[in-house]
Scaffold this active site. Structure first.
Site, PDB file in Angstrom:
ATOM      1  N   VAL A 204      41.079  15.314 -16.291  1.00  0.00           N
ATOM      2  CA  VAL A 204      41.296  15.057 -14.856  1.00  0.00           C
ATOM      3  C   VAL A 204      42.131  16.197 -14.312  1.00  0.00           C
ATOM      4  O   VAL A 204      43.172  16.515 -14.888  1.00  0.00           O
ATOM      5  CB  VAL A 204      42.139  13.770 -14.626  1.00  0.00           C
ATOM      6  CG1 VAL A 204      42.251  13.455 -13.141  1.00  0.00           C
ATOM      7  CG2 VAL A 204      41.579  12.587 -15.373  1.00  0.00           C
ATOM      8  N   HIS A 205      41.697  16.849 -13.272  1.00  0.00           N
ATOM      9  CA  HIS A 205      42.574  17.855 -12.673  1.00  0.00           C
ATOM     10  C   HIS A 205      42.264  18.151 -11.211  1.00  0.00           C
ATOM     11  O   HIS A 205      42.943  18.947 -10.580  1.00  0.00           O
ATOM     12  CB  HIS A 205      42.512  19.166 -13.466  1.00  0.00           C
ATOM     13  CG  HIS A 205      41.184  19.865 -13.352  1.00  0.00           C
ATOM     14  ND1 HIS A 205      40.900  20.716 -12.325  1.00  0.00           N
ATOM     15  CD2 HIS A 205      40.080  19.800 -14.106  1.00  0.00           C
ATOM     16  CE1 HIS A 205      39.664  21.166 -12.484  1.00  0.00           C
ATOM     17  NE2 HIS A 205      39.141  20.617 -13.547  1.00  0.00           N
TER      18      HIS A 205
END
Ligand code: UDP
Length: 360
Positions: A204-205
Site C-alpha cells: 500500500v502506498h
C-alpha cells in the site's frame, strides 16, 4: 534522433528497463535517461537498478520534497534548462507521477514532441492524483502507446485522434517475461522463514489511501487474515512514515513488516502467495500474468482488463469488504491464467520500432 526518457518513481524504472534496451538497438535513436524522482525513491530502487541492469541515469534533476507547487516549479525550471541544453527531438514518459506531468508541460510548451507510454488508463475517479496526471499527459502527447484495449477506447472518447494512438502492449509484462525465471532462484521465502506454508502479501502506498485514513482499516483487515496465515508487508517509505509503532508491533497477528524488496525477491514472493492485497497498478498487472489472486485496495481500478481476466477483485478499503473479497477469491475455482492481448514480452520492441518509423 535524440529522445529523453523521464522516470519519476519505482514503477517507471521497472518499465523503462526493457524500453532502454529496445531503443538502444536501432542505432538511429540516442536515448538519454533523466530521473526526475526524489532521493527516497532513488535509494529504495538501487537494487532494482542493479537487478534489471538499468544504467545510472544520465541526468538527475535532484529536486527533493517540499509542497507540490514548489516541486512542480523546480522540476519545470530544471527540465526547461535541460531541454535547452540537450535539444531532444522527443520526451518520453511512462506512467503517471506528478513530476512527469511537470516535464511534459514544459516540453509541450517548447514544442518538443511528447510520447506517453501507458496512455489512456482511467479510473474515472478524479480524487486519485494519478487520474488527473494521466488525463493531462495524454492531452499534451503526440504519440500515445496503450497497454490494454480499454485505454484505447478511453482516448477515443476523449477525442484523441486515431493517428496518435498505438496499441503496443505492456512494459511491466516485458520486464516480468525477461526476469521471471531468474526470480525463481530468489531465497526470499527462506529468508522470511516461510518455507512451503501459505502466506499473503500486501503493498500500500498510494496517496489516496495514505491521506484518507484508509491505512488503519487495511491493517485491521490484514490482522484478520494474519490469524490464518502470515501476511508479508514490504513497506514503501511513505507508508512506513504513516504507520504508528503500535500498528507495526502486531507480530501476534502475524503481519511481517519489512523493507521494500528488490524486484526479483518481490516477484518470487508474489508468485507463490495465496493472495496479494495491493493498491499498486503494476502489481495488479503482475498478479494477472502470474495467475495469483489479487485484491485491489482502491474503490476503482484503472486496469479493468486485470478484472476481466479473472485474477483481480476490486475490494476498496473497508476492512469487512477486504476480508469478504479475500474469502471469495479463495473459494473461486482457479482457472488457467488468461493473459491480456499483447502482454507478450514484446511491447518495448513494438514501441521502439514505432518511434523509429514515426520520427526517424
Ligand atoms: N515492487 C518491488 N519491490 C517491492 C514492491 C513492489 O520491486 O517491494 C515492484 C513491483 O514488482 C512492480 C512495481 O514495483 O513492478 C510497482 O511499483 P509501485 O507499486 O511503486 O507503483 P504503481 O504500480 O502503483 O504505480
Amino acid at each position: 534522433m535524440k529522445i529523453i526518457l523521464v522516470t519519476g518513481a519505482r514503477p517507471d524504472f521497472i518499465k523503462i528497463a526493457p524500453l532502454l534496451n529496445a531503443l538502444n538497438r536501432p542505432p538511429v535513436i540516442d536515448p538519454v535517461l533523466v530521473n526526475a524522482g526524489q532521493c527516497d525513491d532513488w535509494r529504495m530502487c538501487g537494487l532494482i537498478f542493479h537487478q534489471l541492469a538499468i544504467p545510472v541515469p544520465d541526468i538527475n534533476l535532484s529536486v527533493d520534497g517540499g509542497s507540490l507547487a514548489s516541486q512542480y516549479a523546480a522540476v519545470i525550471m530544471r527540465f526547461e534548462s535541460l531541454l535547452m541544453e540537450q535539444r531532444p527531438d522527443c520526451v518520453l514518459v511512462v506512467g503517471n507521477v506528478h513530476r512527469a506531468i511537470a516535464c511534459v508541460l514544459i516540453a509541450a510548451k517548447m514544442r518538443i514532441k511528447v510520447i506517453h507510454v501507458e496512455a489512456g488508463l482511467r479510473s474515472f475517479d478524479r480524487s486519485m492524483p494519478e487520474e488527473t496526471n494521466r488525463v493531462l499527459t495524454d492531452s499534451l502527447s503526440d504519440l500515445l502507446f496503450c497497454s490494454e484495449q480499454s485505454a484505447i477506447e478511453n482516448l477515443r472518447r476523449e477525442g484523441i485522434p486515431e493517428s496518435k494512438i498505438c496499441f503496443a502492449g505492456n512494459l511491466i509484462a516485458d520486464t516480468l517475461a525477461h526476469n521471471r525465471e531468474k526470480a525463481q532462484i530468489s531465497k526470499i521465502l527462506s529468508a522470511l522463514e516461510i518455507g512451503d506454508s501459505p502466506y499473503a502479501v500486501v503493498t500500500v502506498h498510494h496517496r489516496s489511501n495514505l491521506e484518507s485514513g484508509a491505512l488503519s482499516g487495511i491493517i485491521s483487515a490484514m490482522k484478520t487474515i494474519g490469524r490464518e496465515m502470515p501476511v508479508i508487508f514490504p513497506m514503501h517509505p511513505r507508508t512506513r512514515a504513516q504507520l504508528s509503532v503500535s500498528e507495526m508491533q502486531s507480530n501476534s497477528s502475524h503481519i511481517k513488516f519489512i523493507d521494500p524488496l528488490g524486484y526479483l525477491d518481490f516477484i518470487k514472493l508474489v508468485s507463490s502467495a495465496k493472495a496479494v492485497f495491493t493498491d499498486s497498478g503494476g502489481v495488479q498487472e503482475e498478479t494477472t500474468i502470474l495467475n495469483v489472486p489479487c485484491l485491489t485496495l482502491q474503490a476503482k481500478t484503472d486496469r479493468p482488463c486485470t478484472v476481466e481476466m479473472g485474477s483481480n477483485l476490486v475490494v476498496g478499503t473497508d476492512p469487512d469488504a477486504i476480508v469478504e473479497g479475500y474469502r471469495c477469491s479463495q473459494n473461486r475455482v482457479r482457472k488457467a491464467a488468461k493473459i491480456p492481448p499483447l502482454w507478450d514480452g514484446m511491447a518495448a520492441q513494438r514501441i521502439a520500432e514505432t518511434i523509429a518509423t514515426v520520427y526517424c
